[in-house]
Design a protein around this motif. Structure first.
Motif, PDB file in Angstrom:
ATOM      1  N   PHE A 275       0.873  -1.168   0.000  1.00 25.26           N
ATOM      2  CA  PHE A 275       0.000   0.000   0.000  1.00 25.26           C
ATOM      3  C   PHE A 275       0.915   1.225   0.000  1.00 25.26           C
ATOM      4  N   ASP A 276       0.980   1.938  -1.123  1.00 26.12           N
ATOM      5  CA  ASP A 276       2.056   2.908  -1.309  1.00 26.12           C
ATOM      6  C   ASP A 276       1.554   4.307  -1.627  1.00 26.12           C
ATOM      7  N   ALA A 277       2.338   5.276  -1.193  1.00 27.66           N
ATOM      8  CA  ALA A 277       2.224   6.651  -1.671  1.00 27.66           C
ATOM      9  C   ALA A 277       3.275   6.846  -2.763  1.00 27.66           C
ATOM     10  N   LEU A 278       2.883   7.504  -3.847  1.00 27.64           N
ATOM     11  CA  LEU A 278       3.762   7.671  -5.010  1.00 27.64           C
ATOM     12  C   LEU A 278       3.979   9.148  -5.283  1.00 27.64           C
ATOM     13  N   VAL A 279       5.225   9.546  -5.436  1.00 30.24           N
ATOM     14  CA  VAL A 279       5.572  10.918  -5.794  1.00 30.24           C
ATOM     15  C   VAL A 279       6.685  10.861  -6.832  1.00 30.24           C
ATOM     16  N   GLY A 280       6.523  11.587  -7.911  1.00 28.64           N
ATOM     17  CA  GLY A 280       7.562  11.527  -8.932  1.00 28.64           C
ATOM     18  C   GLY A 280       7.441  12.609  -9.968  1.00 28.64           C
ATOM     19  N   ILE A 281       8.271  12.501 -10.982  1.00 31.29           N
ATOM     20  CA  ILE A 281       8.278  13.439 -12.096  1.00 31.29           C
ATOM     21  C   ILE A 281       8.161  12.646 -13.387  1.00 31.29           C
ATOM     22  N   HIS A 282       7.380  13.164 -14.325  1.00 30.30           N
ATOM     23  CA  HIS A 282       7.183  12.500 -15.605  1.00 30.30           C
ATOM     24  C   HIS A 282       7.921  13.292 -16.690  1.00 30.30           C
ATOM     25  N   LEU A 283       8.908  12.679 -17.284  1.00 23.38           N
ATOM     26  CA  LEU A 283       9.718  13.318 -18.313  1.00 23.38           C
ATOM     27  C   LEU A 283       9.136  13.010 -19.684  1.00 23.38           C
ATOM     28  N   THR A 297       9.667   7.609 -10.155  1.00 23.07           N
ATOM     29  CA  THR A 297       8.737   7.664  -9.023  1.00 23.07           C
ATOM     30  C   THR A 297       9.381   7.128  -7.755  1.00 23.07           C
ATOM     31  N   ALA A 298       9.157   7.850  -6.664  1.00 22.57           N
ATOM     32  CA  ALA A 298       9.560   7.380  -5.332  1.00 22.57           C
ATOM     33  C   ALA A 298       8.375   6.659  -4.696  1.00 22.57           C
ATOM     34  N   ILE A 299       8.660   5.555  -4.023  1.00 23.72           N
ATOM     35  CA  ILE A 299       7.629   4.716  -3.411  1.00 23.72           C
ATOM     36  C   ILE A 299       7.856   4.673  -1.902  1.00 23.72           C
ATOM     37  N   VAL A 300       6.838   5.081  -1.151  1.00 23.70           N
ATOM     38  CA  VAL A 300       6.893   5.029   0.311  1.00 23.70           C
ATOM     39  C   VAL A 300       5.567   4.458   0.785  1.00 23.70           C
ATOM     40  N   GLY A 301       5.613   3.403   1.588  1.00 26.13           N
ATOM     41  CA  GLY A 301       4.355   2.833   2.028  1.00 26.13           C
ATOM     42  C   GLY A 301       4.513   1.695   3.007  1.00 26.13           C
ATOM     43  N   GLY A 302       3.500   0.878   3.062  1.00 26.34           N
ATOM     44  CA  GLY A 302       3.488  -0.251   3.975  1.00 26.34           C
ATOM     45  C   GLY A 302       3.262  -1.548   3.217  1.00 26.34           C
ATOM     46  N   GLY A 303       3.733  -2.639   3.795  1.00 26.08           N
ATOM     47  CA  GLY A 303       3.567  -3.941   3.176  1.00 26.08           C
ATOM     48  C   GLY A 303       3.089  -4.969   4.179  1.00 26.08           C
ATOM     49  N   ARG A 304       2.416  -5.981   3.670  1.00 25.09           N
ATOM     50  CA  ARG A 304       1.926  -7.070   4.515  1.00 25.09           C
ATOM     51  C   ARG A 304       2.231  -8.377   3.800  1.00 25.09           C
ATOM     52  N   GLU A 305       2.659  -9.376   4.558  1.00 25.02           N
ATOM     53  CA  GLU A 305       2.851 -10.691   3.956  1.00 25.02           C
ATOM     54  C   GLU A 305       2.246 -11.755   4.861  1.00 25.02           C
ATOM     55  N   ALA A 306       1.828 -12.821   4.225  1.00 21.60           N
ATOM     56  CA  ALA A 306       1.183 -13.904   4.967  1.00 21.60           C
ATOM     57  C   ALA A 306       1.660 -15.244   4.429  1.00 21.60           C
ATOM     58  N   MET A 307       1.772 -16.229   5.328  1.00 19.97           N
ATOM     59  CA  MET A 307       2.129 -17.589   4.942  1.00 19.97           C
ATOM     60  C   MET A 307       0.948 -18.505   5.190  1.00 19.97           C
ATOM     61  N   ARG A 308       0.747 -19.461   4.280  1.00 15.27           N
ATOM     62  CA  ARG A 308      -0.362 -20.406   4.399  1.00 15.27           C
ATOM     63  C   ARG A 308       0.108 -21.813   4.030  1.00 15.27           C
ATOM     64  N   THR A 309      -0.585 -22.775   4.552  1.00 11.46           N
ATOM     65  CA  THR A 309      -0.341 -24.160   4.146  1.00 11.46           C
ATOM     66  C   THR A 309      -1.094 -24.445   2.849  1.00 11.46           C
ATOM     67  N   ARG A 310      -0.578 -25.400   2.075  1.00 10.65           N
ATOM     68  CA  ARG A 310      -1.244 -25.806   0.841  1.00 10.65           C
ATOM     69  C   ARG A 310      -1.403 -27.321   0.831  1.00 10.65           C
ATOM     70  N   GLY A 311      -2.466 -27.805   0.239  1.00  9.84           N
ATOM     71  CA  GLY A 311      -2.672 -29.234   0.113  1.00  9.84           C
ATOM     72  C   GLY A 311      -2.797 -29.922   1.477  1.00  9.84           C
ATOM     73  N   ASP A 312      -2.095 -31.009   1.600  1.00  9.58           N
ATOM     74  CA  ASP A 312      -2.163 -31.800   2.838  1.00  9.58           C
ATOM     75  C   ASP A 312      -1.032 -31.473   3.810  1.00  9.58           C
TER      76      ASP A 312
END
Length: 398
Positions: A275-283, A297-312
């Protein structure tokens, strides 16, 4: 006396008849050919002046051609020349010249629209008029044009020295659209097959939105024995607005979603969101008529990650969560983006976006079960990680 007057009238009758007799049939065509030739020469001079960036001289020659052989397309080209001069005044900070040429361009474009109200490019020309602060002659009045005195093409004098800061300028020429109300045979000069109007730079955009698909690479996950997610499919949504005198500054936000593959069901699966805020210049490089944009573009924001089981796969002992979820954590993101965006169409509103992201994320430790270390530490997934992403998608601006 009466007989003398009658004799005089009879003597003068042949002379009067000769004076009133119609001119030879070839006199009118000869005069028309001469005007057509002179108009064609004026258009050629205007094209040559435009190609070297001498828009003032081009205006004079286009106006001369229009007086000899009126054509709505010549008014259009006069408008383009004034718009280029308006941009130069804008770049140099000459406010009086900026308003003068804006008014002159608006007048020329509106003359074109009045002459060709059903022109195929009417919406694009109306947008050009609005971008200059004017009101299209063929639409409802929305906002007033600038009030400073208007400069007309007939009072413009040629520049004393050629100025050429528009490498993308192509010589103005007449087109041969079937929807043209003008008789193409009356045009001052025939257009070569590949020629059309002068390609104007579109109005500076006010906003932008993009949706892209691509891949994320997480090098530090590649060697992890318990987690699969070194390569993720990614979906990115981005939008924002442009600011500044020439609307080159961009500010907005973005949402990114990534998920790993399922080629190794014996490993935990990893998913991530940003989830990011974007600030930059377009040439906008010269010589591309505004079709190519290079965003930084400069990117400043937050991130989330999750782990899950799959199959058996059995849930790890230190799992935190319900169902397939075994752990999640948040972190801060900081990075940059380099892009190449290519736009299409007359108004250059739609295009393809190619973006390369390099982002560093520092995650928190994450929650832990009773008597356990956080699950991310148990599976030896680093808290500080790098992400390299490449996406391709659709971008719209307005």
């Amino acid at each position: 006396m009466l007989a003398r007057a009658l004799a005089l009238a009879l003597a003068l009758a042949p002379l009067v008849g000769a004076a009133l007799a119609p001119a030879p049939a070839d006199a009118a065509p000869a005069e028309d050919d001469a005007r057509k030739t002179a108009a064609a020469k004026a258009v050629a001079r205007a094209q040559e002046a435009f190609s070297r960036g001498d828009y003032r001289a081009a205006i004079v020659s286009f106006t001369e051609a229009n007086e000899l052989r009126p054509a709505a397309k010549l008014d259009y080209n006069v408008g383009i020349c004034h718009q280029r001069l308006h941009q130069r005044a804008l770049d140099s900070g000459d406010h009086d010249a900026e308003i003068t040429h804006a008014n002159a361009a608006i007048d020329a474009y509106n003359r074109y629209l009045r002459a060709r109200p059903d022109a195929a490019d009417r919406p694009e020309v109306e947008d050009l008029i609005r971008s200059l602060g004017g009101v299209p002659a063929t639409s409802v009045s929305l906002k007033p044009a600038p009030t400073t005195a208007t400069a007309t093409a007939t009072t413009t004098t040629p520049a004393t020295e050629a100025e050429n800061d528009d490498d993308d300028a192509s010589p103005p020429a007449e087109d041969s659209d079937d929807d043209d109300d003008d008789d193409d045979d009356d045009d001052p000069v025939a257009a070569p097959p590949s020629a059309g109007y002068v390609d104007p730079e579109p109005p500076d955009p006010r906003g932008s939105f993009a949706v892209s698909l691509g891949l994320w690479a997480l090098p530090q996950v590649a060697s992890n024995a318990a987690v699969e997610g070194a390569t993720m499919g990614a979906l990115a949504l981005r939008g924002g607005a442009f600011f500044g005198r020439r609307r080159r500054i961009f500010a907005g936000g973005g949402l990114s979603l990534g998920g790993g593959g399922k080629t190794q069901p014996e490993k935990l699966g990893l998913a991530a969101q940003g989830f990011d805020a974007l600030v930059g210049i377009h040439l906008r490089p010269k010589g591309r008529a505004g079709r190519l944009v290079i965003p930084l573009t400069a990117i400043v924001g937050g991130g989330r990650e999750a782990m899950r089981t799959r199959g058996d796969l059995e849930r790890p002992t230190c799992a935190v969560g319900s169902d397939t979820l075994v752990g999640k954590r948040w972190g801060g993101r900081l990075g940059g983006r380099l892009g190449a965006h290519v736009f299409f169409g007359a108004a250059l509103r739609h295009g393809l976006a190619f973006d390369l992201d390099v982002i560093a994320t520092l995650f928190g430790a994450g929650p832990s079960a009773d008597g356990c270390d956080p699950i991310f530490a148990v599976v030896d997934l680093p808290r500080a990680r790098a992400t390299i992403g490449f996406t391709v998608g659709y971008r719209a601006r307005w």
